[in-house]
Design a protein around this motif. Structure first.
Motif, PDB file in Angstrom:
ATOM      1  N   ASN A 125      40.671   1.505  43.538  1.00  0.00           N
ATOM      2  CA  ASN A 125      42.429   1.750  42.820  1.00  0.00           C
ATOM      3  C   ASN A 125      42.542   0.161  42.288  1.00  0.00           C
ATOM      4  N   GLY A 126      42.448  -0.267  40.694  1.00  0.00           N
ATOM      5  CA  GLY A 126      43.288  -0.958  40.310  1.00  0.00           C
ATOM      6  C   GLY A 126      42.310  -2.643  40.212  1.00  0.00           C
ATOM      7  N   ASN A 127      40.624  -2.055  40.476  1.00  0.00           N
ATOM      8  CA  ASN A 127      39.885  -3.016  41.129  1.00  0.00           C
ATOM      9  C   ASN A 127      38.658  -2.296  39.909  1.00  0.00           C
ATOM     10  N   ASP A 128      38.698  -3.784  39.483  1.00  0.00           N
ATOM     11  CA  ASP A 128      36.812  -3.368  37.999  1.00  0.00           C
ATOM     12  C   ASP A 128      35.367  -3.898  38.715  1.00  0.00           C
ATOM     13  N   GLU A 129      36.033  -4.839  39.934  1.00  0.00           N
ATOM     14  CA  GLU A 129      34.319  -6.146  40.048  1.00  0.00           C
ATOM     15  C   GLU A 129      33.353  -4.575  41.894  1.00  0.00           C
ATOM     16  N   VAL A 130      34.394  -3.374  41.725  1.00  0.00           N
ATOM     17  CA  VAL A 130      33.615  -2.327  42.403  1.00  0.00           C
ATOM     18  C   VAL A 130      32.381  -1.997  42.827  1.00  0.00           C
ATOM     19  N   TYR A 131      31.179  -2.124  43.728  1.00  0.00           N
ATOM     20  CA  TYR A 131      30.243  -1.670  43.294  1.00  0.00           C
ATOM     21  C   TYR A 131      29.954  -1.150  45.100  1.00  0.00           C
ATOM     22  N   ILE A 133      27.249   0.982  47.507  1.00  0.00           N
ATOM     23  CA  ILE A 133      26.372   1.169  47.959  1.00  0.00           C
ATOM     24  C   ILE A 133      25.601   2.194  48.898  1.00  0.00           C
ATOM     25  N   ASP A 134      24.699   3.204  48.645  1.00  0.00           N
ATOM     26  CA  ASP A 134      23.996   4.229  49.640  1.00  0.00           C
ATOM     27  C   ASP A 134      23.210   3.360  50.506  1.00  0.00           C
ATOM     28  N   THR A 135      24.013   3.651  51.839  1.00  0.00           N
ATOM     29  CA  THR A 135      23.356   2.669  53.009  1.00  0.00           C
ATOM     30  C   THR A 135      22.358   3.696  53.379  1.00  0.00           C
ATOM     31  N   THR A 136      22.582   5.233  53.010  1.00  0.00           N
ATOM     32  CA  THR A 136      21.228   6.437  54.044  1.00  0.00           C
ATOM     33  C   THR A 136      19.876   5.387  53.662  1.00  0.00           C
ATOM     34  N   ASN A 137      19.348   5.522  54.193  1.00  0.00           N
ATOM     35  CA  ASN A 137      17.861   5.246  54.781  1.00  0.00           C
ATOM     36  C   ASN A 137      17.422   4.226  53.321  1.00  0.00           C
ATOM     37  N   ILE A 146      19.913  -6.320  48.187  1.00  0.00           N
ATOM     38  CA  ILE A 146      21.025  -5.478  45.959  1.00  0.00           C
ATOM     39  C   ILE A 146      22.741  -6.378  46.031  1.00  0.00           C
ATOM     40  N   VAL A 147      22.945  -6.864  47.557  1.00  0.00           N
ATOM     41  CA  VAL A 147      23.971  -7.661  47.357  1.00  0.00           C
ATOM     42  C   VAL A 147      24.372  -8.763  46.765  1.00  0.00           C
ATOM     43  N   SER A 148      23.095  -9.455  47.285  1.00  0.00           N
ATOM     44  CA  SER A 148      22.745 -10.782  46.485  1.00  0.00           C
ATOM     45  C   SER A 148      22.705 -10.683  45.507  1.00  0.00           C
ATOM     46  N   LYS A 149      21.770  -9.904  45.214  1.00  0.00           N
ATOM     47  CA  LYS A 149      21.709 -10.095  43.179  1.00  0.00           C
ATOM     48  C   LYS A 149      22.535  -9.457  42.484  1.00  0.00           C
ATOM     49  N   GLU A 153      23.777 -12.914  39.758  1.00  0.00           N
ATOM     50  CA  GLU A 153      23.230 -12.333  38.329  1.00  0.00           C
ATOM     51  C   GLU A 153      23.969 -11.855  37.654  1.00  0.00           C
ATOM     52  N   GLY A 154      24.901 -10.734  38.351  1.00  0.00           N
ATOM     53  CA  GLY A 154      25.841  -9.477  37.694  1.00  0.00           C
ATOM     54  C   GLY A 154      24.535  -8.348  38.093  1.00  0.00           C
ATOM     55  N   GLY A 155      24.913  -7.522  36.644  1.00  0.00           N
ATOM     56  CA  GLY A 155      24.651  -6.444  36.856  1.00  0.00           C
ATOM     57  C   GLY A 155      25.051  -5.526  37.937  1.00  0.00           C
ATOM     58  N   GLY A 156      23.821  -4.658  37.922  1.00  0.00           N
ATOM     59  CA  GLY A 156      23.999  -3.095  39.025  1.00  0.00           C
ATOM     60  C   GLY A 156      25.638  -2.335  38.715  1.00  0.00           C
ATOM     61  N   GLU A 157      25.271  -1.762  37.388  1.00  0.00           N
ATOM     62  CA  GLU A 157      25.641  -1.126  36.500  1.00  0.00           C
ATOM     63  C   GLU A 157      25.204   0.367  37.455  1.00  0.00           C
ATOM     64  N   GLU A 158      24.137   0.360  37.897  1.00  0.00           N
ATOM     65  CA  GLU A 158      23.996   1.281  38.926  1.00  0.00           C
ATOM     66  C   GLU A 158      24.994   1.925  39.801  1.00  0.00           C
ATOM     67  N   TYR A 159      25.861   1.157  40.292  1.00  0.00           N
ATOM     68  CA  TYR A 159      26.596   0.373  41.455  1.00  0.00           C
ATOM     69  C   TYR A 159      28.221   1.321  41.471  1.00  0.00           C
ATOM     70  N   LYS A 160      28.285   0.630  39.593  1.00  0.00           N
ATOM     71  CA  LYS A 160      29.677   1.100  39.469  1.00  0.00           C
ATOM     72  C   LYS A 160      30.239   1.760  39.406  1.00  0.00           C
ATOM     73  N   ASP A 161      29.628   2.962  39.664  1.00  0.00           N
ATOM     74  CA  ASP A 161      30.328   4.322  39.369  1.00  0.00           C
ATOM     75  C   ASP A 161      30.856   4.758  40.622  1.00  0.00           C
ATOM     76  N   HIS A 162      32.534   5.758  41.165  1.00  0.00           N
ATOM     77  CA  HIS A 162      33.158   5.892  41.909  1.00  0.00           C
ATOM     78  C   HIS A 162      31.698   6.869  42.761  1.00  0.00           C
ATOM     79  N   PHE A 163      31.909   6.792  44.188  1.00  0.00           N
ATOM     80  CA  PHE A 163      30.188   7.505  45.187  1.00  0.00           C
ATOM     81  C   PHE A 163      31.124   9.213  45.515  1.00  0.00           C
ATOM     82  N   ASP A 164      30.549   9.436  45.108  1.00  0.00           N
ATOM     83  CA  ASP A 164      31.871  11.079  45.989  1.00  0.00           C
ATOM     84  C   ASP A 164      30.157  11.850  46.165  1.00  0.00           C
ATOM     85  N   TRP A 165      30.101  12.253  47.679  1.00  0.00           N
ATOM     86  CA  TRP A 165      29.765  13.726  48.342  1.00  0.00           C
ATOM     87  C   TRP A 165      29.294  13.777  47.805  1.00  0.00           C
TER      88      TRP A 165
END
Ligand code: ATP
Ligand code: MG
Length: 178
Positions: A125-131, A133-137, A146-149, A153-165
């Protein structure tokens, strides 16, 4: 830099935040401990067996902190440069929470919170820099990697989408064990 590690209880915040602090020059900060030490507790919720925290107070008390990793399910409400939301498949989360000797009702409430993505919604809500990560397995080391990278270094586009089971169809709601 201030990094927040948030997520439903049991998703592995403390495991990841502590390991990350060991591997970097950043300081590990438990925001639950800060709340207690800095008098940001409003009351105690007997039913939930947990402290009720004044989030505004906690935000002020963590405001000046630098180069730290904030661990806690309220950490996304702080002034962070980057926020990581740890997610865990509800059926796996249930197993992790069963190790905590909590009452069934408290476990169920938290599994439900993970299914509906309460923390994810709050964090985005109102934040852009949110990633997210599915920790399962995934091992704690892999998550830390993943977090340190992303933090370094930035990037991590695949973790930027709203995650919804539910939307992702990753759980079957007809299976009560999900
Ligand atoms: N990636 C992982 N894979 C499997 N088990 C894990 C993983 N991360 C943590 N765990 C286990 O899950 C349990 C909960 O982990 P942890 O205490 O780090 O979660 P937490 O999010 O900090 O919980 P809380 O909000 O209650 O403090 C522990 O038993 C831990 O060993
Ligand atoms: Mg913890």
């Amino acid at each position: 830099m201030k990094i927040a590690i948030t997520g439903t209880p049991g998703t592995g915040k403390t495991s990841v935040a502590e390991r990350l602090a060991e591997q970097t020059d950043m300081e590990y900060v438990s925001i639950n401990k800060v709340a207690r030490k800095k008098d940001c507790i409003i009351s105690y919720d007997e039913k939930r067996k947990s402290d009720v925290v004044d989030v505004k107070c906690l935000r002020e008390k963590t405001g000046d902190m630098e180069d730290c990793i904030l661990d806690g399910h309220l950490s996304h409400f702080m002034e962070n440069d980057i926020t990581f939301v740890l997610r865990c498949k509800p059926s796996d989360l249930r197993k992790r929470l069963e190790g905590k000797s909590w009452k069934d009702q408290k476990i169920q409430e938290n599994v439900n919170a993970e299914i509906t993505g309460v923390i994810e919604g709050e964090a985005r809500n109102g934040n852009d820099e949110v990633y997210s990560i599915d920790t399962t397995n995934k091992s704690v080391d892999r998550i830390v990697e993943i977090v340190s990278k992303i933090a370094e270094e930035g990037g991590g586009e695949e973790y930027k989408d709203h995650f919804d089971w539910i939307e992702k169809g990753k759980i079957d709601l007809n299976d009560s064990n999900s």
